[in-house]
Design an enzyme around this catalytic site. Structure first.
Site, PDB file in Angstrom:
ATOM      1  N   CYS A   4       0.838  -1.203   0.000  1.00 39.53           N
ATOM      2  CA  CYS A   4       0.000   0.000   0.000  1.00 39.53           C
ATOM      3  C   CYS A   4       0.871   1.251   0.000  1.00 39.53           C
ATOM      4  CB  CYS A   4      -0.915  -0.006   1.221  1.00 39.53           C
ATOM      5  SG  CYS A   4      -1.812   1.540   1.441  1.00 39.53           S
ATOM      6  N   CYS A   7       0.497   3.365   3.190  1.00 42.56           N
ATOM      7  CA  CYS A   7       1.194   2.769   4.330  1.00 42.56           C
ATOM      8  C   CYS A   7       2.698   3.006   4.217  1.00 42.56           C
ATOM      9  CB  CYS A   7       0.893   1.276   4.421  1.00 42.56           C
ATOM     10  SG  CYS A   7      -0.733   0.894   5.111  1.00 42.56           S
ATOM     11  N   ASP A  30      -1.224  16.087  -1.366  1.00 38.33           N
ATOM     12  CA  ASP A  30      -1.524  15.225  -2.517  1.00 38.33           C
ATOM     13  C   ASP A  30      -0.446  15.453  -3.580  1.00 38.33           C
ATOM     14  OD1 ASP A  30      -2.678  13.823  -4.664  1.00 38.33           O
ATOM     15  OD2 ASP A  30      -4.702  14.436  -4.111  1.00 38.33           O
ATOM     16  N   HIS A  46      -4.150   0.790   8.390  1.00 39.06           N
ATOM     17  CA  HIS A  46      -4.636   0.530   7.035  1.00 39.06           C
ATOM     18  C   HIS A  46      -6.122   0.182   7.049  1.00 39.06           C
ATOM     19  CE1 HIS A  46      -4.367  -0.604   2.794  1.00 39.06           C
ATOM     20  NE2 HIS A  46      -5.222  -1.569   3.119  1.00 39.06           N
ATOM     21  N   HIS A  97      -6.501   2.795   0.421  1.00 38.73           N
ATOM     22  CA  HIS A  97      -6.273   3.116   1.831  1.00 38.73           C
ATOM     23  C   HIS A  97      -7.080   4.393   2.013  1.00 38.73           C
ATOM     24  CE1 HIS A  97      -3.231   3.563   5.372  1.00 38.73           C
ATOM     25  NE2 HIS A  97      -4.161   4.517   5.519  1.00 38.73           N
ATOM     26  N   HIS A  99      -8.764   7.787   2.256  1.00 40.49           N
ATOM     27  CA  HIS A  99      -8.204   9.135   2.286  1.00 40.49           C
ATOM     28  C   HIS A  99      -9.289  10.152   2.024  1.00 40.49           C
ATOM     29  CE1 HIS A  99      -7.668   7.417  -1.744  1.00 40.49           C
ATOM     30  NE2 HIS A  99      -7.682   8.641  -2.255  1.00 40.49           N
ATOM     31  N   HIS A 101     -10.029  13.992   0.894  1.00 47.65           N
ATOM     32  CA  HIS A 101      -9.414  15.090   0.146  1.00 47.65           C
ATOM     33  C   HIS A 101      -9.890  16.434   0.693  1.00 47.65           C
ATOM     34  CE1 HIS A 101      -8.454  12.488  -3.504  1.00 47.65           C
ATOM     35  NE2 HIS A 101      -9.380  11.759  -2.921  1.00 47.65           N
TER      36      HIS A 101
HETATM   37 ZN   LIG Z   1      -2.406   1.321   3.649  1.00 45.53          ZN
END
Ligand SMILES: [Zn+2]
Length: 138
Positions: A4, A7, A30, A46, A97, A99, A101
């Site tokens: 990942c 990660c 980003d 995760h 994973h 996220h 924004h």
């Molecule tokens: Zn991850």
């Protein structure tokens, strides 16, 4: 998850331009910056999608989002701010994973919703440093 990318960023195995970190969450720039100061917030643990978040991590993510939104608004001088999050390929999720924004928006900036070229690390580091200094004034 060893494969990942987020990660690996969290483990500092690959570069990331961090704005904020604690034991639950982290925020970094980003790689795609349709407008300057676009930030991603991720749980340290995760979790592929929103369905996988613990209540504790969900709360920490949203508290961090509120705190960083004010900082991004003040530093970027944006007119608006989009907060969004995608789950599954049907929703165009690209990194599995979770996220969130945070995207600063400006009047008539419809370009910001389209894909952009990756931003170089030096620029990302500078943007992150601007946000960090607003978060922790000297
Ligand atoms: Zn991850």
């Amino acid at each position: 998850m060893t494969d990942c990318i987020f990660c690996k960023i969290l483990a500092k195995e690959i570069p990331g331009s961090f704005v904020y970190e604690d034991d639950k969450v982290a925020a970094f720039m980003d790689i795609n910056q349709p407008n300057p100061y676009k930030v991603l917030i991720v749980p340290r643990a995760h979790a592929p999608m929103i369905y996988d978040l613990t209540d504790v991590d969900a709360a920490a993510i949203m508290q961090t989002a509120v705190r960083l939104s004010k900082i991004i608004r003040d530093v970027s001088k944006c007119d608006g701010l989009s907060v969004f999050q995608s789950n599954g390929t049907a929703a165009n999720q690209e990194v599995f994973h979770f996220h969130l924004h945070l995207l600063p928006r400006f009047e008539n900036d419809n370009h910001a919703t389209r894909r952009h070229e990756p931003t170089d690390r030096a620029t990302l580091d500078k943007l992150a440093a601007d946000l960090r200094s607003a978060l922790h004034p000297q």
